[in-house]
Design a protein around this motif. Structure first.
Motif, short mmCIF file in Angstrom:
data_model
loop_
_atom_site.label_atom_id
_atom_site.label_comp_id
_atom_site.label_asym_id
_atom_site.label_seq_id
_atom_site.Cartn_x
_atom_site.Cartn_y
_atom_site.Cartn_z
N ASN A 106 -63.11 -34.22 -11.04
CA ASN A 106 -64.27 -34.24 -11.94
C ASN A 106 -65.47 -34.73 -11.15
OD1 ASN A 106 -66.17 -34.45 -13.94
ND2 ASN A 106 -65.00 -35.85 -15.23
N PRO A 107 -66.32 -33.82 -10.64
CA PRO A 107 -67.47 -34.25 -9.82
C PRO A 107 -68.49 -35.07 -10.58
CG PRO A 107 -67.62 -31.91 -10.35
CD PRO A 107 -66.26 -32.36 -10.81
N ASP A 108 -68.43 -35.07 -11.91
CA ASP A 108 -69.36 -35.87 -12.69
C ASP A 108 -68.91 -37.32 -12.82
OD1 ASP A 108 -71.13 -33.80 -13.17
OD2 ASP A 108 -70.10 -33.15 -14.98
N LEU A 109 -67.73 -37.63 -12.27
CA LEU A 109 -67.20 -38.98 -12.38
C LEU A 109 -66.91 -39.52 -10.99
CD1 LEU A 109 -66.16 -41.37 -14.00
CD2 LEU A 109 -63.97 -40.23 -14.22
N ILE A 110 -67.88 -40.26 -10.44
CA ILE A 110 -67.67 -40.97 -9.18
C ILE A 110 -68.04 -42.43 -9.40
CG2 ILE A 110 -68.01 -38.99 -7.66
CD1 ILE A 110 -70.89 -39.79 -7.29
N GLU A 111 -67.51 -43.31 -8.56
CA GLU A 111 -67.65 -44.74 -8.79
C GLU A 111 -68.54 -45.39 -7.73
OE1 GLU A 111 -63.87 -46.70 -10.28
OE2 GLU A 111 -63.08 -45.05 -9.10
N VAL A 112 -69.30 -46.38 -8.14
CA VAL A 112 -70.07 -47.18 -7.19
C VAL A 112 -69.11 -47.84 -6.22
CG1 VAL A 112 -71.58 -49.16 -6.93
CG2 VAL A 112 -71.96 -47.55 -8.80
N GLY A 113 -69.36 -47.69 -4.92
CA GLY A 113 -68.47 -48.23 -3.90
C GLY A 113 -67.46 -47.24 -3.39
N GLN A 114 -67.27 -46.12 -4.08
CA GLN A 114 -66.37 -45.08 -3.61
C GLN A 114 -66.94 -44.45 -2.34
OE1 GLN A 114 -65.49 -42.20 -6.62
NE2 GLN A 114 -64.42 -40.79 -5.25
N VAL A 115 -66.09 -44.11 -1.39
CA VAL A 115 -66.54 -43.55 -0.11
C VAL A 115 -66.15 -42.08 -0.06
CG1 VAL A 115 -66.37 -43.70 2.40
CG2 VAL A 115 -66.29 -45.78 1.02
N LEU A 116 -67.16 -41.22 0.15
CA LEU A 116 -66.95 -39.78 0.15
C LEU A 116 -67.17 -39.20 1.55
CD1 LEU A 116 -68.90 -38.82 -3.11
CD2 LEU A 116 -66.45 -39.16 -2.85
N ARG A 117 -66.39 -38.20 1.88
CA ARG A 117 -66.62 -37.46 3.13
C ARG A 117 -67.84 -36.55 2.94
NH1 ARG A 117 -63.75 -35.48 7.51
NH2 ARG A 117 -61.77 -36.37 6.81
N VAL A 118 -68.80 -36.61 3.86
CA VAL A 118 -70.01 -35.79 3.76
C VAL A 118 -70.24 -35.00 5.04
CG1 VAL A 118 -71.14 -37.24 2.03
CG2 VAL A 118 -71.42 -37.78 4.45
N ALA A 119 -69.18 -34.79 5.81
CA ALA A 119 -69.25 -33.95 7.00
C ALA A 119 -68.00 -33.10 7.04
CB ALA A 119 -69.37 -34.81 8.27
N PRO A 120 -68.09 -31.89 7.58
CA PRO A 120 -66.90 -31.02 7.63
C PRO A 120 -65.77 -31.71 8.38
CG PRO A 120 -68.88 -29.82 8.26
CD PRO A 120 -69.28 -31.26 8.17
N PRO A 121 -64.53 -31.53 7.95
CA PRO A 121 -63.40 -32.17 8.64
C PRO A 121 -63.36 -31.83 10.12
CG PRO A 121 -62.70 -31.29 6.52
CD PRO A 121 -64.12 -30.83 6.72
N SER A 122 -63.73 -30.61 10.50
CA SER A 122 -63.72 -30.23 11.91
C SER A 122 -64.72 -31.04 12.71
CB SER A 122 -64.02 -28.74 12.05
OG SER A 122 -65.29 -28.44 11.47
N ALA A 123 -65.90 -31.33 12.09
CA ALA A 123 -66.91 -32.14 12.77
C ALA A 123 -66.41 -33.55 12.99
CB ALA A 123 -68.21 -32.15 11.98
N GLN A 124 -65.66 -34.09 12.00
CA GLN A 124 -65.14 -35.44 12.15
C GLN A 124 -64.14 -35.52 13.30
OE1 GLN A 124 -67.53 -37.02 10.38
NE2 GLN A 124 -65.90 -38.50 10.21
N VAL A 125 -63.31 -34.47 13.44
CA VAL A 125 -62.34 -34.46 14.53
C VAL A 125 -63.06 -34.49 15.86
CG1 VAL A 125 -60.56 -33.10 15.66
CG2 VAL A 125 -60.58 -33.30 13.17
N ALA A 126 -64.15 -33.70 15.95
CA ALA A 126 -64.90 -33.65 17.20
C ALA A 126 -65.54 -34.99 17.52
CB ALA A 126 -65.97 -32.57 17.13
N GLN A 127 -66.00 -35.72 16.49
CA GLN A 127 -66.67 -37.00 16.72
C GLN A 127 -65.69 -38.09 17.12
OE1 GLN A 127 -68.98 -38.04 13.32
NE2 GLN A 127 -70.23 -36.23 13.41
#
Length: 288
Positions: A106-127
């Protein structure tokens, strides 16, 4: 609005109001020199649970999803007032991708303090990929990166790529009007370019539309283009928008018409953002 254990309902859905009521109770006075009487609350004599099974005075802390990734590159910690769309605007990502990367039911329900991925998984692997070990006895072959040569004022300055094998990007001016306000980190996050209502606003570089709308207060009709995993550009106060989200555009393509939406005069407010932070456009645009 905060609910139980700090849960926040964020988005466009209906907000639910919760009111906690505390019920007072009277206790019987103690009898002098005697044990206090057992108070009957209607659950029957002898039915109280033994002390070993009583509820502890404090519940264990709730661990929010993704908390182990807080502060890491490519992740975002939800703040009060955030929505998935707004997080997408701040990070230069499509909000649909953020939903998919985080498997949000449910994208309308997120919590303060929750940590979300905001980069493609492939980019994270490269970093996060570890560097190859080197032989300490071998001589160093690393050479300093040379500074780019001086650029004539009549040419476009190349913008460094965001890594990952991406090509360099060269920006052009998004409008032909006069510069009426320069970058000021405290007061103005970009350039303000004057003009007439209906003047063309063009893409400063090749990119993809990650936002087109009027939902961000103070920017009016706004277009945001993503150019790579590092840079994006924003075009605000337009009279009309000529592109849609997820559309691919080319450098110099007309994407909007200049206007005065949510502004005190007709102008284009133009921003270049590096990893979400506004930077001085003079570093990337040719001098006029």
């Amino acid at each position: 609005m905060l609910g139980p254990r700090g849960r926040m309902w964020i988005g466009t859905g209906a907000l639910a109001a919760a009111t906690a009521m505390l019920a007072g109770c009277n206790t019987a006075p103690d009898t002098p020199r005697r044990a206090p009487p057992v108070e009957d609350r209607g659950i029957g004599a002898g039915s109280f649970p033994p002390p070993s099974t009583a509820t502890p005075p404090f519940a264990p802390p709730v661990r929010l999803p993704g908390a182990e990734n807080a502060g890491k590159p490519g992740y975002y910690t939800v703040k009060p007032g955030d929505t998935v769309r707004r997080i997408g605007q701040e990070t230069g990502q499509n909000w649909r991708d953020i939903i998919r990367w985080n498997e949000l039911a449910n994208p309308d329900l997120i919590e303060v303090g929750q940590v979300l991925r905001v980069a493609p998984p492939s980019a994270q692997v490269a970093q996060t990929a570890p560097a190859k070990p080197t032989d300490p006895a071998a001589p160093s072959t690393v050479t300093p990166t040379p500074l780019p040569p001086a650029t004539p004022a009549s040419t476009v300055r190349p913008m460094p790529s965001g890594g990952g094998g991406e090509e360099e990007i060269a920006f052009i001016w998004p409008a032909s009007g006069v510069l009426i306000a320069s970058f000021d980190e405290a007061k103005n996050k970009g350039y303000d370019i004057g003009g007439k209502a209906g003047d063309p606003v063009v893409a400063a570089a090749d990119g993809r539309v990650v936002y087109a709308g009027a939902g961000l207060r103070g920017y009016g009709n706004l277009v945001i283009l993503k150019h790579n995993n590092t840079y994006l550009t924003a075009y605000a106060h337009n009279q009309s928008l000529l592109v849609k989200e997820d559309q691919t555009v080319k450098k110099g393509q007309k994407i909007a018409e200049m206007g005065s939406s949510d502004a005190d005069r007709v102008k284009l407010h133009f921003e270049i953002r590096r990893q979400g932070k506004p930077v001085d456009p003079s570093r990337y645009l040719a001098a006029r």
